[in-house]
Design a protein around this motif. Structure first.
Motif, PDB file in Angstrom:
ATOM      1  N   CYS A   1       0.864  -1.187   0.000  1.00 34.89           N
ATOM      2  CA  CYS A   1       0.000   0.000   0.000  1.00 34.89           C
ATOM      3  C   CYS A   1       0.896   1.232   0.000  1.00 34.89           C
ATOM      4  O   CYS A   1       2.118   1.128   0.159  1.00 34.89           O
ATOM      5  CB  CYS A   1      -0.921  -0.005   1.213  1.00 34.89           C
ATOM      6  SG  CYS A   1      -0.063   0.077   2.794  1.00 34.89           S
ATOM      7  N   ALA A   2       0.298   2.389  -0.144  1.00 31.56           N
ATOM      8  CA  ALA A   2       1.072   3.629  -0.161  1.00 31.56           C
ATOM      9  C   ALA A   2       1.692   3.916   1.201  1.00 31.56           C
ATOM     10  O   ALA A   2       2.872   4.210   1.313  1.00 31.56           O
ATOM     11  CB  ALA A   2       0.189   4.801  -0.603  1.00 31.56           C
TER      12      ALA A   2
ATOM     13  N   GLY B   1       5.308   3.846  -0.025  1.00 30.41           N
ATOM     14  CA  GLY B   1       5.476   5.269  -0.283  1.00 30.41           C
ATOM     15  C   GLY B   1       4.365   5.862  -1.124  1.00 30.41           C
ATOM     16  O   GLY B   1       3.607   5.160  -1.773  1.00 30.41           O
ATOM     17  N   ILE B   2       4.321   7.174  -1.091  1.00 24.90           N
ATOM     18  CA  ILE B   2       3.302   7.924  -1.827  1.00 24.90           C
ATOM     19  C   ILE B   2       3.931   8.494  -3.093  1.00 24.90           C
ATOM     20  O   ILE B   2       5.016   9.079  -3.059  1.00 24.90           O
ATOM     21  CB  ILE B   2       2.722   9.052  -0.959  1.00 24.90           C
ATOM     22  CG1 ILE B   2       2.009   8.448   0.249  1.00 24.90           C
ATOM     23  CG2 ILE B   2       1.777   9.940  -1.766  1.00 24.90           C
ATOM     24  CD1 ILE B   2       1.529   9.461   1.259  1.00 24.90           C
TER      25      ILE B   2
ATOM     26  N   SER C   1      -1.958   7.225 -13.238  1.00 26.37           N
ATOM     27  CA  SER C   1      -1.125   7.621 -12.104  1.00 26.37           C
ATOM     28  C   SER C   1      -0.336   8.873 -12.452  1.00 26.37           C
ATOM     29  O   SER C   1       0.264   8.964 -13.523  1.00 26.37           O
ATOM     30  CB  SER C   1      -0.135   6.509 -11.747  1.00 26.37           C
ATOM     31  OG  SER C   1      -0.806   5.361 -11.317  1.00 26.37           O
ATOM     32  N   SER C   2      -0.347   9.789 -11.532  1.00 28.46           N
ATOM     33  CA  SER C   2       0.405  11.032 -11.628  1.00 28.46           C
ATOM     34  C   SER C   2       0.690  11.465 -10.199  1.00 28.46           C
ATOM     35  O   SER C   2       0.023  11.021  -9.270  1.00 28.46           O
ATOM     36  CB  SER C   2      -0.443  12.091 -12.341  1.00 28.46           C
ATOM     37  OG  SER C   2       0.126  13.375 -12.200  1.00 28.46           O
TER      38      SER C   2
ATOM     39  N   GLU D   1       0.025   5.891  -7.238  1.00 20.95           N
ATOM     40  CA  GLU D   1       1.123   4.929  -7.171  1.00 20.95           C
ATOM     41  C   GLU D   1       1.090   3.789  -8.188  1.00 20.95           C
ATOM     42  O   GLU D   1       2.115   3.186  -8.485  1.00 20.95           O
ATOM     43  CB  GLU D   1       1.161   4.292  -5.770  1.00 20.95           C
ATOM     44  CG  GLU D   1       1.468   5.251  -4.656  1.00 20.95           C
ATOM     45  CD  GLU D   1       0.289   6.088  -4.178  1.00 20.95           C
ATOM     46  OE1 GLU D   1       0.519   7.172  -3.628  1.00 20.95           O
ATOM     47  OE2 GLU D   1      -0.878   5.659  -4.374  1.00 20.95           O
ATOM     48  N   PHE D   2      -0.051   3.440  -8.721  1.00 20.08           N
ATOM     49  CA  PHE D   2      -0.224   2.158  -9.391  1.00 20.08           C
ATOM     50  C   PHE D   2       0.645   1.954 -10.629  1.00 20.08           C
ATOM     51  O   PHE D   2       1.134   0.849 -10.885  1.00 20.08           O
ATOM     52  CB  PHE D   2      -1.703   1.922  -9.716  1.00 20.08           C
ATOM     53  CG  PHE D   2      -2.006   0.515 -10.126  1.00 20.08           C
ATOM     54  CD1 PHE D   2      -1.646  -0.554  -9.316  1.00 20.08           C
ATOM     55  CD2 PHE D   2      -2.652   0.248 -11.320  1.00 20.08           C
ATOM     56  CE1 PHE D   2      -1.924  -1.868  -9.689  1.00 20.08           C
ATOM     57  CE2 PHE D   2      -2.945  -1.060 -11.696  1.00 20.08           C
ATOM     58  CZ  PHE D   2      -2.569  -2.112 -10.882  1.00 20.08           C
ATOM     59  N   TYR D   3       0.858   2.982 -11.427  1.00 15.20           N
ATOM     60  CA  TYR D   3       1.700   2.827 -12.610  1.00 15.20           C
ATOM     61  C   TYR D   3       3.099   2.344 -12.210  1.00 15.20           C
ATOM     62  O   TYR D   3       3.645   1.431 -12.832  1.00 15.20           O
ATOM     63  CB  TYR D   3       1.782   4.147 -13.382  1.00 15.20           C
ATOM     64  CG  TYR D   3       2.618   4.063 -14.638  1.00 15.20           C
ATOM     65  CD1 TYR D   3       2.072   3.570 -15.816  1.00 15.20           C
ATOM     66  CD2 TYR D   3       3.945   4.475 -14.641  1.00 15.20           C
ATOM     67  CE1 TYR D   3       2.825   3.490 -16.976  1.00 15.20           C
ATOM     68  CE2 TYR D   3       4.711   4.401 -15.800  1.00 15.20           C
ATOM     69  CZ  TYR D   3       4.151   3.910 -16.955  1.00 15.20           C
ATOM     70  OH  TYR D   3       4.902   3.821 -18.103  1.00 15.20           O
ATOM     71  N   SER D   4       3.657   2.925 -11.169  1.00 10.92           N
ATOM     72  CA  SER D   4       4.987   2.498 -10.698  1.00 10.92           C
ATOM     73  C   SER D   4       4.975   1.055 -10.222  1.00 10.92           C
ATOM     74  O   SER D   4       5.928   0.310 -10.450  1.00 10.92           O
ATOM     75  CB  SER D   4       5.488   3.405  -9.574  1.00 10.92           C
ATOM     76  OG  SER D   4       5.952   4.622 -10.096  1.00 10.92           O
ATOM     77  N   VAL D   5       3.905   0.654  -9.549  1.00 12.37           N
ATOM     78  CA  VAL D   5       3.796  -0.735  -9.086  1.00 12.37           C
ATOM     79  C   VAL D   5       3.908  -1.681 -10.279  1.00 12.37           C
ATOM     80  O   VAL D   5       4.680  -2.652 -10.260  1.00 12.37           O
ATOM     81  CB  VAL D   5       2.463  -0.972  -8.331  1.00 12.37           C
ATOM     82  CG1 VAL D   5       2.238  -2.456  -8.066  1.00 12.37           C
ATOM     83  CG2 VAL D   5       2.428  -0.175  -7.030  1.00 12.37           C
TER      84      VAL D   5
END
Length: 175
Positions: A4-5, A18-19, A98-99, A123-127
């Motif tokens: 999670c964030a 992280g956020i 995500s941005s 966060e999701f794009y980075s995940v």
């Protein structure tokens, strides 16, 4: 591995990474190197561009990384701006944008909808990018807390606790 964030969005069963896009990329990469998970499930909240309703539960493995300025021809990117991992079952396909910024303009939100993008989560794009680089299955589970309009932050704050409880209950029901 559930992640999670963190900070104001933490869950008893998930590791905080992280956020925002950068912190997630750094911290999730470290976790993947240390723990070598078989799959990653990101849990959190999301804002709706208009079609998804407050407290809808969404599962997906597709994300984009588009900045609002793209819709007014004020920016472009040479990097891959969408990703989809077809490796974990999801109930239906929803695309998450995500941005590091939250959309507060309903006109811009409608531009995302025109392109088939339904919700946003920072966060999701980075995940998905990290998971892809390690060859790990991944998906996201989100509860919608707000619409992406001028009341976005107020709605998020008003609905965040209930949305987080819904995620906790989903996890504990599946134990």
């Amino acid at each position: 591995m559930y992640i999670c964030a963190g900070e104001i969005e933490q869950f008893s069963f998930a590791k905080a990474v992280g956020i925002g896009l950068v912190d997630v990329a750094i911290n999730l990469t470290k976790l993947c190197l240390e723990q070598k998970p078989q799959e990653i499930i990101f849990v959190g909240t999301a804002g709706s561009y208009g079609d998804k309703k407050i407290f809808d539960i969404i599962q997906t493995n597709s994300a984009t990384h588009i900045e609002n300025s793209f819709f007014t021809n004020q920016s472009y990117t040479p990097i891959e701006s969408s990703i989809s991992l077809k490796s974990l079952d999801v109930s239906h396909e929803t695309i998450v944008n995500s941005s590091d910024y939250i959309t507060t303009d309903i006109t811009v939100a409608k531009e995302y909808l025109k392109r088939g993008i339904d919700i946003e989560n920072m966060e999701f794009y980075s995940v998905l990018k990290v998971a892809k680089s390690f060859g790990i299955k991944a998906k996201g589970i989100f509860v919608v807390t707000n619409y992406c309009d001028n009341n976005a932050h107020k709605e998020f704050l008003a609905n965040r606790v209930k949305a987080m409880q819904m995620i906790e209950e989903m996890f504990h029901a599946n134990e």
